[in-house]
Design an enzyme around this catalytic site. Sequence first.
Site: not given
Ligand code: IVH
Length: 667
Positions: A34, A84, A116
């Site tokens: 650090d 999603l 997710k």
């Molecule tokens: S892919 C087209 N991957 O979950 C959507 N989303 O409603 C592309 N989220 O608003 C998103 N982890 O913010 C994706 N590994 C992940 C994710 C992710 C969290 C969130 C995203 C989205 C919500 C789903």
Amino acid sequence: MKRSDAEKRIAGLRDEIHRHDHLYYVEAKPEISDAGYDGLRKELERLEAEHPDLVTPDSPTRRVGAAPRSELPSIAHLRPMLSLESANTPGEARNFDGRVKRSLGRNDIPYSVEPKFDGLSVELIFEHGILKKGTTRGDGFRGEDITPNIRTVGAVPLRLRGEAPALVAVRGEALMPLGDFQQLNRWMTERGLSSFANPRNAAAGSLRQLDSRITAERPLTFFAYEIMMIDGAVHPPTHMEELDLLASWGFRVDRHKKRCRDIEEAIAFHASLAGERDSLPFEIDGVVIQVDSTADREALGTRTRSPRWALALKFEPRREVTTVEDIVVQVGRTGKLTPVALLKPVDVSGVTVSRATLHNAGEVAKKDIRVGDRVRIKRAGDVIPAVVERIDVKGKRRGKAFTMPSLCPVCRARVAGEGAYHFCSGGVSCPAQLKRGIEHFASRHALDIEGLGGKTVTLLVDTGLVGSVADLFSLTRDSLISLERFAEKSADNLVTAIEEAMRIPLSRFLYALGIRNVGEHVARILAGHYGTIENVTAANEDELVEIHEVGPEVARSVAGFFREKRNIELIDELKTLGVEIVPEKRREGPRPFAGKTFVFTGMLEQITRDEAQRLVESLGGHASSSVSVKTDYVVTGKNPGSKAAKARELGVAILSEAEFRKLAERP
Ligand code: IVH
């Protein structure tokens, strides 16, 4: 030091510090002490102070936060940020797989899977590798500009490593790790500040600060998971390679990711990650399953709000067992009485739960919950924990059955039943309703008065300083300082925040009034339809039901609210006090596509599919994904698919892209 030497040294220090930031925040493998790191930073700060013209926004010294701003401006996303489709069971995931197979006309579909993350979705724009903008998701089309705040997050690269394309938009999730979240909450509670309900709220609250120096003190991290747009390089052919590219640019990418041969493998990954969930240092609430091939994704396309190639397979909400210590009755903004179980505090994966809603008297009776009972509670994401069921303990004497009080526990006014619910008849003369009403009035999507949370409102009402929302606008620095909790600075801040809220767009104002059945969406519809507050207050029920998306129940509440003299008087009083309700542009009367359903097929050339669908909706129509007898028009782009054939078969009108655009332009 000569200027040219300083310039060289500054560049060298920046590279060195960026490298150590990456080792520390992204790889968790620091190579330096650090003290050694602080030494490098101090030297860079000193050189930059001597040569202010050499300071650039991607310098690691810019991570400490900048001067506070008066608002978070809203800006449009380069591409809509979709959400999603979500599923709760393996069966639903198999249905998703079936749809994908049918659309692509093949059976071997590899999927990529990853966690997710349960945080805040953020878009980052890099120009020639330099971080230029960070925005929240907002409504998917526009988000809030949080650029100075996002710069303070150590795991966000200020400049991309390696070859950087001319323009790239990266999407990912900002999170607060569980341990840091607990520590932050303890720190806030010790200082009499209200703590955050869960790590996601803590992350959102920290990133939405007007003062990015506060964000800089909050332990946030960031995982990247999508390249939303890339200009000056090709998009990787698979999602797995997309993640690798993100990692090579210096982003943190979670190690739990896998390419699966088929949906069964993806479902197995979900089960295995569910088992690991409680030992992860941050919150995840499911698995994202996505078609791995970029070409396949393009062929599948997207709906208005979500792509057809991705699915969020959620985890079961978390459950724990604890004891009901008491059942109290809470009075909400509308006077609704909610029985709440006060629980022996129990840790539900990182979040201490000490209250859970019992919804209404009928639920308490059905589940037969009494004081002293053992109960199973669940907590899913950011929803209020709920009591799921009673656990029978043999031979234990039980307490008395719960009954709803006949008088309001706060103001002693009569309680009246309405369907499954009970309401206090006290209106705003009930201190509980008044407090909740003021909190709502000041809340983020209403007047957004910072510093006017539950504790302050309670204080203001209990000391008699505030007896209606109008009284907020007569608060002065002196009257606030006379209260124990207010120091000069916090009094000034609150007075300023209230002054700043005095110019308020009609839609927010309507929402702030707390009219039953009028949420943000309905408030926007009313504002768009009527334009001014005077027009809204004059509307009658028959006229209201005619508005698209306004049902009879909403119409009744709205008309009823403005029929009440005291509500009209309140609005007049607010205006007299200087509240300016800013009229909104009225949406031009006729909605030419009202009642019409459109289906798009093939590649559109002039506008994107999303834009076309939004256009349809903005003109009152509906965009659907499948052709049926109910479809009015099928719009065909390049290489139309089977939908065009189906339309011909069913005798549905077929439009070319040009014809569609003409139709949309006609007044
Ligand atoms: S892919 C087209 N991957 O979950 C959507 N989303 O409603 C592309 N989220 O608003 C998103 N982890 O913010 C994706 N590994 C992940 C994710 C992710 C969290 C969130 C995203 C989205 C919500 C789903």
